[in-house]
Design a protein around this motif. Structure first.
Motif, PDB file in Angstrom:
ATOM      1  N   LYS A  96       7.883  -8.694  -7.378  1.00  0.00           N
ATOM      2  CA  LYS A  96       6.898  -7.684  -7.332  1.00  0.00           C
ATOM      3  C   LYS A  96       5.448  -8.389  -7.097  1.00  0.00           C
ATOM      4  N   GLY A 139      -2.798   3.188  -6.298  1.00  0.00           N
ATOM      5  CA  GLY A 139      -1.540   3.919  -7.262  1.00  0.00           C
ATOM      6  C   GLY A 139      -0.450   4.051  -6.469  1.00  0.00           C
ATOM      7  N   VAL A 140      -0.245   3.321  -5.451  1.00  0.00           N
ATOM      8  CA  VAL A 140       1.148   3.425  -4.606  1.00  0.00           C
ATOM      9  C   VAL A 140       1.928   2.126  -4.602  1.00  0.00           C
ATOM     10  N   THR A 141       3.243   2.258  -4.891  1.00  0.00           N
ATOM     11  CA  THR A 141       4.012   1.109  -4.983  1.00  0.00           C
ATOM     12  C   THR A 141       5.310   1.548  -3.598  1.00  0.00           C
ATOM     13  N   GLU A 199       2.799  -3.458  -5.235  1.00  0.00           N
ATOM     14  CA  GLU A 199       2.022  -2.318  -5.979  1.00  0.00           C
ATOM     15  C   GLU A 199       0.592  -2.178  -5.395  1.00  0.00           C
ATOM     16  N   THR A 259       1.389  -7.540  -6.824  1.00  0.00           N
ATOM     17  CA  THR A 259       0.368  -6.296  -7.168  1.00  0.00           C
ATOM     18  C   THR A 259      -1.059  -6.923  -6.513  1.00  0.00           C
ATOM     19  N   ALA A 274      -3.142  -1.504  -6.550  1.00  0.00           N
ATOM     20  CA  ALA A 274      -3.534  -1.201  -7.783  1.00  0.00           C
ATOM     21  C   ALA A 274      -4.745  -0.007  -7.639  1.00  0.00           C
ATOM     22  N   SER A 320       8.315  -0.521  -1.003  1.00  0.00           N
ATOM     23  CA  SER A 320       9.256  -1.718  -0.740  1.00  0.00           C
ATOM     24  C   SER A 320       8.997  -2.159   0.355  1.00  0.00           C
ATOM     25  N   GLU A 365       8.737  -5.583  -3.816  1.00  0.00           N
ATOM     26  CA  GLU A 365       7.956  -4.502  -4.053  1.00  0.00           C
ATOM     27  C   GLU A 365       6.487  -4.953  -3.904  1.00  0.00           C
TER      28      GLU A 365
END
Length: 332
Positions: free
Chosen positions: A327, A255-257, A250, A329, A252, A259, A248
């Motif tokens: 994940k 504001g979207v995450t 993200e 970010t 920052a 796959s 994943e």
């Protein structure tokens, strides 16, 4: 060394210089039978963005034809840029377009400058160039020579007649330049050059992938890999499998995450959901898509970052690098 930019002028920051700039081809000059030099001037008559030795620009040759070429002129010249392009008939189309389609007086778009091959401060420099790899080395030599630093250049090519700028370099710098045409002198004696490298010497290498890999392998054996600086315009071969197939990411600021699957890049997955980022080569060589890591560990697959920069884990190239953790970010 580079001139100070005027107010409002874009500055060579190393990455993020992705806005298109209109330039005119003032001159198209044959340097050798296979190498053409373009002299580019600003279409609006204003000063060009500042740049430093080692910088390259993107030539936007078509909707899906963007290629990177090293600036080989003088950084103090704010009125024109020079790039030299080797004609590669079996290449991906960029050099053929430059040689066969572009004409003097034509306007094209460029992006940059961008510098992934920065000249560090050092008491001594060893420059090793192969073929068209001489282009980013030219402004470096001018810079260190003016600064009074100790330096030498070993420049190899298939034949003397196909080695761009060889005559000018030898006439200007004499014994500081060693020319190694392969048809009469064989290949560059890398072992002889690198074995004699002293602590503190910065070694800059540009040329074919075989030359770069040979230098890196020998430098690793000699324990001087941290003194080696290379620039690639073709991707470095990946010999190990990605750490993770799925992960994943993200974003920052957005504001979207998302796959990311095994058959797509972070860049492709981001664009699919409307998260846009600048990009150019999509191969991990140009540095355009370099993105700050907020948290997580990257699986670096690019040909830009040094081993130390990879270990620092502060940025990654989202067109090709992946995650080494569940994940990531990113600052997008």
């Amino acid at each position: 060394m580079a001139s100070h930019p005027e107010a409002g002028q874009r500055v060579d920051t190393g990455h993020g210089a992705d806005a298109d700039l209109a330039v005119e081809i003032k001159a198209k000059t044959s340097i050798t039978d296979t190498i053409t030099q373009l002299t580019l001037v600003p279409a609006d008559g204003r000063d060009l963005p500042a740049w430093t030795p080692g910088s390259h620009i993107d030539l936007v040759l078509g909707p899906d034809l963007v290629r990177q070429y090293s600036l080989c002129g003088k950084p103090a010249d704010t009125r024109s840029w020079q790039v030299s392009v080797l004609h590669q008939p079996d290449g991906r189309g960029g050099s053929a377009h430059v040689h066969q389609e572009l004409s003097e007086g034509e306007r094209i778009a460029v992006r940059g400058p961008r510098n992934n091959f920065r000249l560090v401060d050092a008491p001594r420099y060893l420059f090793i160039a192969g073929g068209i790899g001489i282009t980013p080395i030219l402004p470096m030599i001018e810079s260190v020579d003016q600064a009074g630093a100790e330096w030498s250049l070993t420049y190899g090519g298939r034949s003397r007649g196909n080695m761009a700028y060889a005559v000018e370099l030898h006439q200007t710098h004499g014994d500081g330049v060693t020319l190694v045409p392969e048809d009469t002198h064989g290949r560059i004696d890398l072992a002889g050059l690198l074995t004699d490298v002293t602590p503190g010497t910065a070694v800059y290498v540009c040329g074919p992938e075989g030359l770069l890999c040979a230098v890196e392998a020998l430098a690793a054996e000699l324990g001087i890999l941290d003194q080696i600086h290379v620039e690639r315009f073709t991707p470095k071969e990946q010999t190990d499998a990605p750490v993770r197939d799925n992960f994943e990411v993200e974003f920052a600021r957005s504001g979207v995450t998302i796959s990311v699957g095994p058959d797509e890049s972070i860049l492709e997955a981001a664009r699919a959901v409307g998260v846009l980022a600048p990009f150019s080569c999509s191969e991990g060589t140009c540095g355009t898509c370099e993105t700050t890591i907020v948290s997580g560990r990257a699986d670096h697959r690019d040909s830009v970052l040094s081993p130390a920069e990879r270990e620092e884990n502060s940025t990654l190239m989202i067109c090709i690098s992946r995650a080494a953790c569940p994940k990531l970010t990113l600052d997008l």
